[in-house]
Design a protein around this motif. Sequence first.
Motif, short mmCIF file in Angstrom:
data_model
loop_
_atom_site.label_atom_id
_atom_site.label_comp_id
_atom_site.label_asym_id
_atom_site.label_seq_id
_atom_site.Cartn_x
_atom_site.Cartn_y
_atom_site.Cartn_z
N UNK A 72 38.05 51.10 39.91
CA UNK A 72 38.41 50.26 41.06
C UNK A 72 39.89 50.41 41.36
N UNK A 73 40.31 49.84 42.47
CA UNK A 73 41.71 49.87 42.87
C UNK A 73 42.38 48.55 42.49
N UNK A 74 43.63 48.63 42.09
CA UNK A 74 44.40 47.43 41.77
C UNK A 74 44.39 46.50 42.97
N UNK A 75 44.28 45.21 42.72
CA UNK A 75 44.26 44.22 43.80
C UNK A 75 42.87 43.76 44.16
N UNK A 76 41.85 44.53 43.78
CA UNK A 76 40.47 44.13 44.05
C UNK A 76 40.03 43.04 43.08
N UNK A 77 38.99 42.29 43.47
CA UNK A 77 38.31 41.39 42.54
C UNK A 77 37.19 42.19 41.89
N UNK A 78 37.08 42.13 40.56
CA UNK A 78 36.11 42.93 39.82
C UNK A 78 35.35 42.04 38.85
N UNK A 79 34.06 42.32 38.68
CA UNK A 79 33.23 41.59 37.72
C UNK A 79 32.60 42.59 36.75
N UNK A 80 32.79 42.36 35.46
CA UNK A 80 32.14 43.16 34.42
C UNK A 80 30.97 42.36 33.88
N UNK A 81 29.76 42.91 33.99
CA UNK A 81 28.58 42.16 33.57
C UNK A 81 28.28 42.37 32.09
N UNK A 82 27.52 41.42 31.55
CA UNK A 82 27.11 41.46 30.15
C UNK A 82 25.60 41.24 30.10
N UNK A 95 29.09 32.11 35.85
CA UNK A 95 27.91 31.39 35.35
C UNK A 95 26.98 32.30 34.55
N UNK A 96 27.07 33.62 34.75
CA UNK A 96 26.22 34.57 34.03
C UNK A 96 26.93 35.21 32.85
N UNK A 97 28.07 34.63 32.45
CA UNK A 97 28.89 35.14 31.34
C UNK A 97 29.50 36.51 31.62
N UNK A 98 29.60 36.87 32.89
CA UNK A 98 30.30 38.09 33.28
C UNK A 98 31.80 37.78 33.33
N UNK A 99 32.61 38.81 33.11
CA UNK A 99 34.06 38.65 33.13
C UNK A 99 34.57 39.00 34.52
N UNK A 100 35.25 38.05 35.15
CA UNK A 100 35.76 38.25 36.51
C UNK A 100 37.28 38.38 36.49
N UNK A 101 37.77 39.36 37.24
CA UNK A 101 39.21 39.56 37.43
C UNK A 101 39.53 39.22 38.88
N UNK A 102 40.46 38.31 39.08
CA UNK A 102 40.86 37.91 40.45
C UNK A 102 42.37 37.81 40.52
N UNK A 103 43.07 38.86 40.89
CA UNK A 103 42.63 40.23 41.11
C UNK A 103 42.83 41.06 39.84
N UNK A 104 42.31 42.28 39.86
CA UNK A 104 42.48 43.20 38.74
C UNK A 104 43.82 43.94 38.91
N UNK A 160 38.67 51.33 34.64
CA UNK A 160 39.77 52.18 35.08
C UNK A 160 40.28 51.61 36.40
N UNK A 161 41.53 51.15 36.37
CA UNK A 161 42.15 50.57 37.56
C UNK A 161 43.21 51.56 38.07
N UNK A 162 43.04 51.98 39.33
CA UNK A 162 43.94 52.99 39.88
C UNK A 162 44.95 52.41 40.85
#
Length: 107
Positions: A11-21, A73-82, A105-107
Motif C-alpha cells: 500500500x501507499x503511505x497515508x492510506x487506511x489499511x486493515x490486516x485481517x486475522x 470488531x473482527x479482530x483485524x488490525x487497522x492503520x489510520x493512516x499507515x 509493505x508501505x511505499x
Amino acid sequence: VTGAALDTVVTAAGNNVTLTCPPASQTYVLLLVWSCRGCEINDESSHTDVKLVEYKSDSITHFHHEGRIQLDANNALQFKPVRATDSGRYRCHVNNKDEVLVKLIVQ
C-alpha cells in the motif's frame, strides 16, 4: 513458522489499511495478540516480535501507536493512516495456537 501462511499487503503511505486475522473468525477468541517484526517502534526497527495490541476477556491493551492502530470488531488490525515505518511482518496469534503472518509493505 510452520503452518502459517504469509500474505503480503502492499500500500501507499497515508492510506487506511486493515490486516485481517482469519483464525479469529473461526473460533471463540479468549486471547488475541497482534505483533510486528521489522516495523519501527520508538524510531528503532524491531528485530524481534513486538506486541502492538492484545485482546483478552473483553479488554484491549494497546502497547504502541494507540489511536493510529486499533482492533476492529473482527479482530483485524487497522492503520489510520499507515506510515512507511509500519512496513514489517505482522503476526496475529489466536488462543496461543492459531496464527497468521502478514507482510506489510508501505511505499
